[in-house]
Enzyme design. Structure first.
Site, PDB file in Angstrom:
ATOM      1  N   ASN A   8       9.173 -11.951  -0.911  1.00 40.08           N
ATOM      2  CA  ASN A   8       9.609 -10.769  -0.162  1.00 40.08           C
ATOM      3  C   ASN A   8       9.840 -11.210   1.284  1.00 40.08           C
ATOM      4  O   ASN A   8       8.893 -11.413   2.032  1.00 40.08           O
ATOM      5  CB  ASN A   8       8.528  -9.690  -0.251  1.00 40.08           C
ATOM      6  CG  ASN A   8       8.950  -8.408   0.436  1.00 40.08           C
ATOM      7  OD1 ASN A   8      10.021  -8.336   1.049  1.00 40.08           O
ATOM      8  ND2 ASN A   8       8.118  -7.394   0.340  1.00 40.08           N
ATOM      9  N   ARG A  89      12.581  -9.871  -3.789  1.00 44.93           N
ATOM     10  CA  ARG A  89      12.676  -8.425  -3.585  1.00 44.93           C
ATOM     11  C   ARG A  89      13.867  -8.172  -2.663  1.00 44.93           C
ATOM     12  O   ARG A  89      13.964  -8.766  -1.588  1.00 44.93           O
ATOM     13  CB  ARG A  89      11.396  -7.909  -2.935  1.00 44.93           C
ATOM     14  CG  ARG A  89      11.505  -6.457  -2.586  1.00 44.93           C
ATOM     15  CD  ARG A  89      10.248  -5.960  -1.934  1.00 44.93           C
ATOM     16  NE  ARG A  89      10.366  -4.541  -1.706  1.00 44.93           N
ATOM     17  CZ  ARG A  89      10.119  -3.956  -0.536  1.00 44.93           C
ATOM     18  NH1 ARG A  89       9.759  -4.672   0.504  1.00 44.93           N
ATOM     19  NH2 ARG A  89      10.235  -2.657  -0.414  1.00 44.93           N
ATOM     20  N   HIS A 178      10.885   1.949  -3.378  1.00 42.35           N
ATOM     21  CA  HIS A 178       9.605   1.664  -4.036  1.00 42.35           C
ATOM     22  C   HIS A 178       9.773   1.586  -5.558  1.00 42.35           C
ATOM     23  O   HIS A 178       8.794   1.747  -6.301  1.00 42.35           O
ATOM     24  CB  HIS A 178       8.543   2.760  -3.759  1.00 42.35           C
ATOM     25  CG  HIS A 178       7.988   2.764  -2.378  1.00 42.35           C
ATOM     26  ND1 HIS A 178       7.670   3.938  -1.731  1.00 42.35           N
ATOM     27  CD2 HIS A 178       7.691   1.774  -1.508  1.00 42.35           C
ATOM     28  CE1 HIS A 178       7.196   3.661  -0.520  1.00 42.35           C
ATOM     29  NE2 HIS A 178       7.211   2.352  -0.368  1.00 42.35           N
ATOM     30  N   ARG A 237       6.696   7.871   9.723  1.00 42.87           N
ATOM     31  CA  ARG A 237       7.975   8.535   9.435  1.00 42.87           C
ATOM     32  C   ARG A 237       7.755  10.027   9.205  1.00 42.87           C
ATOM     33  O   ARG A 237       6.754  10.436   8.621  1.00 42.87           O
ATOM     34  CB  ARG A 237       8.627   7.934   8.187  1.00 42.87           C
ATOM     35  CG  ARG A 237       9.042   6.494   8.372  1.00 42.87           C
ATOM     36  CD  ARG A 237       9.858   6.026   7.158  1.00 42.87           C
ATOM     37  NE  ARG A 237       9.912   4.581   7.103  1.00 42.87           N
ATOM     38  CZ  ARG A 237       9.589   3.860   6.035  1.00 42.87           C
ATOM     39  NH1 ARG A 237       9.205   4.442   4.917  1.00 42.87           N
ATOM     40  NH2 ARG A 237       9.676   2.552   6.086  1.00 42.87           N
ATOM     41  N   GLU A 380       3.801  -5.252  -7.372  1.00 44.08           N
ATOM     42  CA  GLU A 380       5.253  -5.449  -7.363  1.00 44.08           C
ATOM     43  C   GLU A 380       5.612  -6.893  -7.690  1.00 44.08           C
ATOM     44  O   GLU A 380       6.626  -7.155  -8.329  1.00 44.08           O
ATOM     45  CB  GLU A 380       5.803  -5.056  -5.984  1.00 44.08           C
ATOM     46  CG  GLU A 380       5.804  -3.549  -5.804  1.00 44.08           C
ATOM     47  CD  GLU A 380       5.877  -3.103  -4.352  1.00 44.08           C
ATOM     48  OE1 GLU A 380       4.879  -3.285  -3.629  1.00 44.08           O
ATOM     49  OE2 GLU A 380       6.920  -2.585  -3.946  1.00 44.08           O
TER      50      GLU A 380
END
Ligand code: AMP
Length: 394
Positions: A8, A89, A178, A237, A380
């Protein structure tokens, strides 16, 4: 056994895990932070080794060189040929990619075109891909997109109520993110339930957060949208807001669109409301001390999550299970408890003792709960490695 590297790559970071497949055993893992600086950090863990090195790493290529050297120096691998595939990713796959894909020149071009939709992520993901291809040219590389799992959403779920040409001309629609985590967790829950066609609501609650409604292994709706800014209230956020607030605030404050966008991405959410922190541990501490803004932030946070869970329960025609994952979902028993308390009308009930858990896969609801609740630590990297094995063995 096949060794697969999950990667990643971010703007100044790179995370990796070397996994032995199909056993899904982690052989080595680590990350680089502050790439581009003289005091970059390289964390490396393998068997008995656990190192933190502060070194000059001026670019991603140097980082990957160090990574490869560490894998051989630590004897995790004897020869680089043992690495059978590298899974990268990639944040945005647009409408082009509804699955992972073996990377060739065409795919590289497409990921580059999609940088328009993910300017902060795709270019760095691509840098990672190109460097590994340069340093390990004979190892197949696979792109695993964060958006791909949500490509199963129907048009009525992914379109916004805006002029249709916005979608046709500019690709304005819900993409969702996600996806790799939602797929991994919903898969695990199906296994735990012993039911392949389960209806699962996955709550990925970390610094970023999203919920996904999964029917029969497929995403039918999710809370993030065209970008990861919308949906739940997150660490920094805003989540869902009335879009008319943006021009109003530009007029009121004389800020630029970019400054307002930055406020919504970096200064909102738990941080914006509490005025203290984006980290739920500090919010929980504030709540203990009676801090009113922390209490308010947490109430807004759990209220929003509960209302999406209820909505997805209806969309799914009844959920079999709710799963909690991500840093907050896996670790904060208090947040899980408060979310479920808001869903009492659905006859969901957590077992206090079972819910007293951090980072361990487990059923946390009582026997009488009509919807089972689980903590499922996400993985992941394993999902990426599974995709590498699937695509390279075809
Ligand atoms: P993630 O983005 O998934 O890595 O999640 C990071 C967030 O998880 C942090 O910002 C914290 O808010 C939260 N977190 C991590 N550990 C705990 C904990 N023990 N209790 C509550 N929240 C936690």
């Amino acid at each position: 056994m096949k060794k697969v590297l999950s990667v990643n790559a971010g703007s100044s970071s790179l995370k990796f895990k070397l996994i032995d497949m199909p056993e899904e055993i982690t052989l080595a893992e680590g990350n680089f932070e502050r790439i581009g600086k003289n005091d970059a950090i390289f964390n490396f863990k393998a068997q008995q080794i656990k190192e933190k090195n502060v070194v000059s790493i001026l670019n991603h290529e140097k980082a990957v060189q160090l990574l490869v050297e560490s894998l051989t120096a630590s004897k995790v691998i004897k020869d680089l040929k043992e690495i059978k595939g590298i899974g990268h990713r990639v944040v945005h796959g647009g409408e082009k990619f509804n699955d992972s894909v073996i990377i060739d020149d065409e795919v590289i071009k497409e990921i580059d075109v999609l940088k328009e939709l993910a300017p902060l992520h795709n270019p760095h993901n691509l840098t990672g891909i190109k460097i590994f291809q340069k340093l390990l040219p004979n190892v197949p590389s696979i792109a695993v997109f964060d958006t791909a799992f949500h490509q199963s959403m129907a048009k009525e779920a992914f379109l916004y109520g805006v002029p249709y040409e916005w979608y046709e001309k500019y690709g304005i629609r819900k993409y969702g993110f996600h996806g790799t985590s939602h797929e991994y967790v919903s898969n695990r829950v199906s296994k735990l339930l012993g039911k392949e066609n389960a209806n699962v609501i996955v709550c990925h609650l970390g610094n970023g957060g999203s919920i996904c409604a999964v029917k029969n292994g497929k995403s039918i709706d999710t809370t993030m949208g065209f970008t990861p800014l919308t949906g739940l209230i997150m660490g920094t956020r805003s989540g869902d807001i009335d879009p008319a607030i943006i021009p109003f605030m530009i007029n009121k404050t004389n800020k630029t669109i970019t400054e307002i966008e930055n406020d919504l991405n970096k200064k909102s959410g738990l941080l914006g409301i509490s005025g203290i922190s984006n980290d739920s541990r500090e919010i929980e501490e504030g709540i203990k001390n009676g801090n009113k803004r922390c209490i308010l932030a947490q109430n807004m946070y759990t209220r929003k999550i509960a209302s999406y869970i209820a909505s997805y329960h209806v969309l799914l025609g009844g959920a079999d299970a709710i799963a909690f994952t991500g840093g907050i979902g896996e670790n904060s028993s208090q947040t899980r408890q408060e979310i479920v308390e808001r869903l009492t009308v659905l006859n969901i009930d957590l077992d206090k003792n079972l819910n007293d858990v951090r980072g361990i896969e487990r059923l946390i609801s009582t026997k009488k709960s009509e919807i089972k609740c689980f903590v499922v630590p996400t993985n992941e990297e394993v999902m990426i490695a599974r995709n590498v094995i699937r695509l390279t063995s075809q």
